[in-house]
Scaffold this motif. Structure first.
Motif, PDB file in Angstrom:
ATOM      1  N   GLN A  85       0.791  -1.295   0.171  1.00 53.23           N
ATOM      2  CA  GLN A  85      -0.105   0.084  -0.048  1.00 53.23           C
ATOM      3  C   GLN A  85       0.820   1.233  -0.094  1.00 53.23           C
ATOM      4  OE1 GLN A  85      -3.162  -0.458  -0.621  1.00 53.23           O
ATOM      5  NE2 GLN A  85      -2.852  -2.843  -0.548  1.00 53.23           N
ATOM      6  N   THR A  86       2.127   1.145   0.544  1.00 49.83           N
ATOM      7  CA  THR A  86       3.136   2.343   0.472  1.00 49.83           C
ATOM      8  C   THR A  86       4.018   2.305  -0.701  1.00 49.83           C
ATOM      9  OG1 THR A  86       4.358   1.286   2.122  1.00 49.83           O
ATOM     10  CG2 THR A  86       2.769   2.722   2.969  1.00 49.83           C
ATOM     11  N   SER A  87       3.684   1.369  -1.627  1.00 48.08           N
ATOM     12  CA  SER A  87       5.074   1.242  -2.643  1.00 48.08           C
ATOM     13  C   SER A  87       5.100   2.415  -3.533  1.00 48.08           C
ATOM     14  CB  SER A  87       4.872  -0.115  -3.466  1.00 48.08           C
ATOM     15  OG  SER A  87       3.451  -0.264  -3.898  1.00 48.08           O
ATOM     16  N   PHE A  88       4.102   2.921  -4.044  1.00 38.45           N
ATOM     17  CA  PHE A  88       4.034   4.129  -5.064  1.00 38.45           C
ATOM     18  C   PHE A  88       4.835   5.254  -4.332  1.00 38.45           C
ATOM     19  CE2 PHE A  88       3.230   7.579  -7.798  1.00 38.45           C
ATOM     20  CZ  PHE A  88       3.627   7.151  -9.166  1.00 38.45           C
ATOM     21  N   LEU A  89       4.610   5.458  -2.941  1.00 39.01           N
ATOM     22  CA  LEU A  89       5.267   6.641  -2.336  1.00 39.01           C
ATOM     23  C   LEU A  89       6.818   6.222  -2.259  1.00 39.01           C
ATOM     24  CD1 LEU A  89       5.658   9.095  -0.444  1.00 39.01           C
ATOM     25  CD2 LEU A  89       5.072   7.442   1.363  1.00 39.01           C
ATOM     26  N   ASN A  90       7.102   5.055  -1.803  1.00 38.19           N
ATOM     27  CA  ASN A  90       8.452   4.511  -1.659  1.00 38.19           C
ATOM     28  C   ASN A  90       9.202   4.506  -2.878  1.00 38.19           C
ATOM     29  OD1 ASN A  90      10.264   3.073   0.270  1.00 38.19           O
ATOM     30  ND2 ASN A  90      10.303   1.844  -1.562  1.00 38.19           N
ATOM     31  N   GLU A  91       8.511   4.350  -3.886  1.00 40.97           N
ATOM     32  CA  GLU A  91       9.318   4.472  -5.428  1.00 40.97           C
ATOM     33  C   GLU A  91       9.536   5.875  -5.710  1.00 40.97           C
ATOM     34  OE1 GLU A  91       9.746   2.786  -9.691  1.00 40.97           O
ATOM     35  OE2 GLU A  91       7.894   2.260  -8.771  1.00 40.97           O
ATOM     36  N   VAL A  92       8.768   6.779  -5.435  1.00 40.00           N
ATOM     37  CA  VAL A  92       8.925   7.941  -5.788  1.00 40.00           C
ATOM     38  C   VAL A  92      10.009   8.697  -4.766  1.00 40.00           C
ATOM     39  CG1 VAL A  92       8.256  10.483  -5.653  1.00 40.00           C
ATOM     40  CG2 VAL A  92       6.530   8.745  -6.358  1.00 40.00           C
ATOM     41  N   GLN A  93      10.268   8.414  -3.537  1.00 42.52           N
ATOM     42  CA  GLN A  93      11.333   8.587  -2.713  1.00 42.52           C
ATOM     43  C   GLN A  93      12.580   8.009  -2.998  1.00 42.52           C
ATOM     44  OE1 GLN A  93       9.589   6.581   0.932  1.00 42.52           O
ATOM     45  NE2 GLN A  93       8.993   8.382   1.865  1.00 42.52           N
ATOM     46  N   ARG A  94      12.523   6.832  -3.679  1.00 36.72           N
ATOM     47  CA  ARG A  94      13.737   6.099  -4.122  1.00 36.72           C
ATOM     48  C   ARG A  94      14.358   6.678  -5.412  1.00 36.72           C
ATOM     49  NH1 ARG A  94      12.507   4.566   0.104  1.00 36.72           N
ATOM     50  NH2 ARG A  94      13.741   6.664   0.521  1.00 36.72           N
ATOM     51  N   ARG A  95      13.348   7.157  -6.145  1.00 36.96           N
ATOM     52  CA  ARG A  95      13.592   7.782  -7.179  1.00 36.96           C
ATOM     53  C   ARG A  95      14.395   9.130  -7.107  1.00 36.96           C
ATOM     54  NH1 ARG A  95      11.859   6.000 -12.663  1.00 36.96           N
ATOM     55  NH2 ARG A  95      10.638   4.480 -12.407  1.00 36.96           N
ATOM     56  N   ALA A  96      14.182   9.845  -5.979  1.00 34.32           N
ATOM     57  CA  ALA A  96      14.682  11.108  -5.584  1.00 34.32           C
ATOM     58  C   ALA A  96      16.207  10.763  -5.353  1.00 34.32           C
ATOM     59  CB  ALA A  96      14.023  11.749  -4.566  1.00 34.32           C
ATOM     60  N   ASP A  97      16.148   9.687  -4.284  1.00 39.87           N
ATOM     61  CA  ASP A  97      17.450   9.179  -3.855  1.00 39.87           C
ATOM     62  C   ASP A  97      18.507   8.745  -4.953  1.00 39.87           C
ATOM     63  OD1 ASP A  97      16.553   9.481  -1.203  1.00 39.87           O
ATOM     64  OD2 ASP A  97      16.143   7.394  -0.994  1.00 39.87           O
ATOM     65  N   LEU A  98      17.829   7.793  -5.824  1.00 41.57           N
ATOM     66  CA  LEU A  98      18.601   7.534  -6.849  1.00 41.57           C
ATOM     67  C   LEU A  98      19.151   8.581  -7.966  1.00 41.57           C
ATOM     68  CD1 LEU A  98      16.459   4.304  -7.912  1.00 41.57           C
ATOM     69  CD2 LEU A  98      18.874   4.282  -6.869  1.00 41.57           C
ATOM     70  N   PRO A 167      11.638 -11.235 -11.951  1.00 40.23           N
ATOM     71  CA  PRO A 167      11.700 -11.305 -13.310  1.00 40.23           C
ATOM     72  C   PRO A 167      11.214 -10.065 -13.879  1.00 40.23           C
ATOM     73  CG  PRO A 167      11.223 -13.564 -12.777  1.00 40.23           C
ATOM     74  CD  PRO A 167      10.970 -12.796 -11.362  1.00 40.23           C
ATOM     75  N   GLY A 168      10.093  -9.602 -13.319  1.00 43.66           N
ATOM     76  CA  GLY A 168       9.468  -8.372 -13.945  1.00 43.66           C
ATOM     77  C   GLY A 168      10.103  -7.278 -13.801  1.00 43.66           C
ATOM     78  N   ASN A 169      11.220  -6.954 -13.028  1.00 35.67           N
ATOM     79  CA  ASN A 169      11.712  -5.797 -12.537  1.00 35.67           C
ATOM     80  C   ASN A 169      13.264  -5.764 -12.980  1.00 35.67           C
ATOM     81  OD1 ASN A 169       9.630  -5.185 -11.077  1.00 35.67           O
ATOM     82  ND2 ASN A 169      10.397  -5.671  -9.246  1.00 35.67           N
ATOM     83  N   THR A 170      13.720  -6.656 -13.941  1.00 35.42           N
ATOM     84  CA  THR A 170      14.951  -6.847 -14.663  1.00 35.42           C
ATOM     85  C   THR A 170      14.924  -6.814 -16.258  1.00 35.42           C
ATOM     86  OG1 THR A 170      14.946  -9.167 -14.420  1.00 35.42           O
ATOM     87  CG2 THR A 170      16.298  -7.465 -12.881  1.00 35.42           C
ATOM     88  N   PHE A 179      14.471  -0.906 -12.958  1.00 36.61           N
ATOM     89  CA  PHE A 179      13.365   0.270 -13.185  1.00 36.61           C
ATOM     90  C   PHE A 179      12.426   0.603 -12.158  1.00 36.61           C
ATOM     91  CE2 PHE A 179      12.461  -3.494 -15.625  1.00 36.61           C
ATOM     92  CZ  PHE A 179      11.194  -3.449 -15.329  1.00 36.61           C
ATOM     93  N   ASP A 180      12.172  -0.600 -11.368  1.00 32.65           N
ATOM     94  CA  ASP A 180      11.118  -0.583 -10.525  1.00 32.65           C
ATOM     95  C   ASP A 180      11.637  -0.450  -9.044  1.00 32.65           C
ATOM     96  OD1 ASP A 180       8.747  -1.660  -8.588  1.00 32.65           O
ATOM     97  OD2 ASP A 180       7.896  -1.779 -10.651  1.00 32.65           O
ATOM     98  N   PHE A 181      11.295   0.548  -7.999  1.00 29.50           N
ATOM     99  CA  PHE A 181      12.063   0.631  -6.880  1.00 29.50           C
ATOM    100  C   PHE A 181      10.983   0.718  -5.779  1.00 29.50           C
ATOM    101  CE2 PHE A 181      14.113   2.612 -10.321  1.00 29.50           C
ATOM    102  CZ  PHE A 181      15.308   1.844 -10.340  1.00 29.50           C
ATOM    103  N   GLY A 182       9.855   0.062  -5.964  1.00 31.93           N
ATOM    104  CA  GLY A 182       8.619   0.033  -4.883  1.00 31.93           C
ATOM    105  C   GLY A 182       8.873  -0.649  -3.490  1.00 31.93           C
ATOM    106  N   TYR A 183      10.079  -1.398  -3.780  1.00 32.72           N
ATOM    107  CA  TYR A 183      10.493  -2.192  -2.379  1.00 32.72           C
ATOM    108  C   TYR A 183      11.835  -2.025  -2.278  1.00 32.72           C
ATOM    109  CZ  TYR A 183       5.687  -3.969  -3.075  1.00 32.72           C
ATOM    110  OH  TYR A 183       4.284  -4.173  -3.072  1.00 32.72           O
ATOM    111  N   MET A 184      12.227  -1.048  -2.627  1.00 33.33           N
ATOM    112  CA  MET A 184      13.799  -0.555  -2.232  1.00 33.33           C
ATOM    113  C   MET A 184      13.713   0.420  -1.078  1.00 33.33           C
ATOM    114  SD  MET A 184      16.641   1.619  -4.647  1.00 33.33           S
ATOM    115  CE  MET A 184      17.017  -0.006  -5.740  1.00 33.33           C
TER     116      MET A 184
END
Length: 355
Positions: A85-98, A167-170, A179-184
């Motif tokens: 439920q928090t994965s989209f927020l997490n991905e935006v956070q990680r995109r900023a970090d990355l 597999p869907g994330n590589t 390219f998918d960072f919802g659980y990083m």
């Protein structure tokens, strides 16, 4: 409160607030933000609608003479737990970090496989990146494994731990891409094993890759010929061992704690011992761990697939045929108890199949 609960509570509090989180600026987008935020796949500029995104709808769009990947957050994530439920927020956070980490003069060049972000907005539910002309990786070769582990080590040194190397994330376009960072999640690599601190030492980068992806690949090879699977396992372990050896030296140079260095040295030592001796025993131990953990990941999120059922099949066969070998390698339940647990798991996995 442990590290996991602290992170989850902070993210839930952010979602409940009115705060916005952006990466980049709307003016960087090839189409107006309002257009991107309402895209549903029927538009002329959408050239492809991708299925399978559990957190977001994913589209290939064409604008300003090039292709882009547009992610639009689902109103309800299909993964039925807090991290989902928090994965989209997490991905935006990680995109900023990355974005910042890729500018690092030491680590940046090792992260060329990390997709760039053109723009991201949590409240608008939009993530826009250049389109990757790559293919899913069906059979991992030496070049791909080397590139992956080099990238994972750089992420770890940069304080980012990726949990979902499925597999869907590589993809591979000549270079392995993530390219998918919802659980990083963030962590301190000098003091912690992963983003759960020091509470769960069984989780590390190679384990996440093996659990979420590689042992499913090895299972397919097993069904053809067991020697093929063992050879592919040996290749991956050799490359992981080399990467972990360099990682240990870099962490030591950066002043990592003895707790972290000893933990990593223990993993390296186990692998070296197996490579010199009984690799089949290590294969059995880590195959059991990988299939068991991945099964419970799928059950936790109620996101089961045909691969989940294939893993259950392996666990059932191994329980019947090699329970004694397992007991010598791992703390496992009595055979009768495992049979019953797997029977219940199969029922749930069949009920929670997703397209």
């Amino acid at each position: 409160m442990n590290t996991l609960n602290t992170r989850q509570q902070a993210q839930l509090a952010f979602i409940a607030s009115n705060a916005e989180l952006e990466v980049g600026h709307p003016d960087d987008c090839p189409l107006p933000l309002a257009t991107l935020a309402t895209t549903d796949g029927s538009e002329d500029y959408v050239s492809r609608v991708l299925s399978g995104g559990l957190t977001a709808h994913v589209y290939r769009i064409e604008a300003q003479g090039r292709s882009w990947t547009l992610k639009r957050a689902r109103e309800r994530c299909l993964v039925q737990n807090t991290d989902g439920q928090t994965s989209f927020l997490n991905e935006v956070q990680r995109r900023a970090d990355l974005r910042e980490l890729k500018r690092d003069p030491i680590l940046g060049e090792r992260l060329i496989g990390i997709v760039d972000t053109c723009y991201g907005s949590f409240r608008q539910g939009v993530l826009l990146s250049p389109w990757i002309e790559g293919d899913p990786i069906a059979t991992w070769n030496e070049r791909q494994l080397t590139q992956l582990f080099e990238m994972l080590a750089a992420l770890l040194l940069g304080g980012l731990f990726e949990w979902d190397l499925c597999p869907g994330n590589t993809l591979d376009d000549g270079h392995v891409r993530l390219f998918d960072f919802g659980y990083m999640y963030r962590f301190d690599p000098l003091r912690q094993f992963n983003s759960n601190g020091t509470e769960m030492p069984q989780f590390h980068a190679a384990e996440r890759f093996e659990t979420r992806q590689y042992f499913a690949h090895l299972l397919a090879l097993e069904q053809r010929e067991e020697s093929l699977a063992l050879a592919a396992f040996a290749l991956e372990k050799r490359i992981a061992l080399e990467a972990y050896g360099r990682l240990h030296m870099e962490l030591e140079t950066r002043g990592a704690s003895s707790t972290v260095l000893d933990w990593l040295a223990g993993i390296i030592g186990e692998w070296k011992h197996a490579m010199r001796g009984d690799l089949e025993a290590l294969y059995l131990k880590e195959a059991w761990r990988s299939h068991w953990l991945d099964l419970h990941d799928d059950l936790s999120g109620q996101t089961c697939t045909a691969s989940t059922l294939a893993r259950i099949g392996w666990l059932e066969r191994t329980t019947r045929e090699r329970h004694g070998d397992l007991q010598r390698l791992l703390p496992v339940e009595p055979q009768r108890q495992l049979v019953e647990e797997l029977r219940r798991a199969r029922q749930l996995a069949e009920r929670w199949q997703i397209a």
